[in-house]
Write an enzyme that holds these catalytic residues in place. Structure first.
Site, short mmCIF file in Angstrom:
data_model
loop_
_atom_site.label_atom_id
_atom_site.label_comp_id
_atom_site.label_asym_id
_atom_site.label_seq_id
_atom_site.Cartn_x
_atom_site.Cartn_y
_atom_site.Cartn_z
CD GLU A 1 -2.87 0.97 2.53
OE1 GLU A 1 -3.79 2.04 2.48
OE2 GLU A 1 -2.78 0.18 3.31
CD GLU B 1 -8.38 2.03 5.24
OE1 GLU B 1 -7.94 0.94 5.57
OE2 GLU B 1 -7.53 2.71 4.62
#
Length: 273
Positions: free
Chosen positions: A155, A256
């Site tokens: 990520e 998220e």
């Protein structure tokens, strides 16, 4: 194309956090979701008691939701840390101790993605030393993911909120994906494309999608500014997700975002629109 064509799951480490951990899967199900994802829930230990793992597994199964993704141990997150795998000494050892624990737990619930946060730069440590350690640990993580039929996610975060984290662009994260795949020969390392983080870095999101959709294993969203629900900021998330779909991405999209001052269950009105 856009919201109506996506499969959304809920990240239970940022949404429904007003509830105890074991109540969150059922709350997500009650809100209409069939799938959830999690950061590593036990921030103080990479190796929780079997009873704690079993309790969370039962909560997810009893709620009737699918666990689609799980983070490896990442230090104090939420908190100051952004991963452990590139940090020499105790934190790296804690990451290694967690690899099979996290993989076995994810595998027991059919999760197909494991996210390995890289870790912050450490004062007085040569970045090259950290990068070499990171690659060693990512190779171990990729092999564990492969053992359960999962992918390993790398990520990119954003520099304003994570100034010590070295992977703060899509090209930086994609470069690590390539290194891991070259080292293992497994081909199961993939890019986690978080549109909020990339937007905070000022990246050209349509160009990022066009270039990196083919190596993207998971997508996460929040609006910007504010990291709130879609529609609370200015990101054209509907259009961006439609572009991802046209580029061939058909996986889950993780929610998220921060619920703000509302209960999490009240932050999904944008879906009906």
């Amino acid at each position: 194309m856009g919201f109506a064509d996506q499969r959304f799951n809920v990240n239970l480490s940022i949404l429904f956090t007003e509830l105890p951990l074991l109540e969150r899967p059922a709350a997500a199900a009650a809100a209409g979701f069939t799938a959830v994802e999690l950061w590593w829930p036990w921030i103080d230990t990479p190796t929780p008691e079997r009873s704690e793992l079993d309790a969370l597994k039962r909560a997810i199964e009893d709620a009737g939701v699918q666990l689609t993704g799980l983070n490896f141990y990442a230090g104090q997150l939420p908190g100051p840390d952004r991963g452990a795998l590139s940090i020499p000494g105790e934190e790296s050892e804690r990451f290694r101790a967690n690899i099979d624990v996290a993989a076995d737990f994810a595998g027991s619930l059919g999760a197909t993605a494991l996210n390995a946060l890289y870790g912050n730069r450490v004062d007085g440590v040569d970045p090259a030393e950290q990068d070499a350690l990171a690659l060693e640990n990512l190779v171990l993580a990729a092999r564990a993911a492969d053992r359960i039929g999962a992918i390993l996610l790398i990520e990119a975060l954003n520099k304003p909120e994570s100034p010590l984290y070295p992977l703060v662009s899509a090209p930086a994260a994609a470069g690590i994906v390539d290194k891991v795949n070259n080292a293992t020969g497994l081909g199961n390392a993939r890019f986690l494309m978080d549109l909020y983080h990339l937007s905070m870095n000022g990246e050209d999101l349509p160009a990022v999608i066009d270039e990196y959709a083919s190596i993207t294993g998971h997508v996460q969203i929040a609006d910007n500014p504010g990291r709130g629900a879609p529609g609370t900021g200015t990101l054209p998330l509907d259009d961006l997700l439609g572009r991802l779909k046209k580029a061939g991405y058909d996986g889950w999209v993780g929610l998220e975002y921060k619920p703000g001052d509302r209960p999490s269950a009240e932050t999904f009105d944008w879906l009906s629109r």
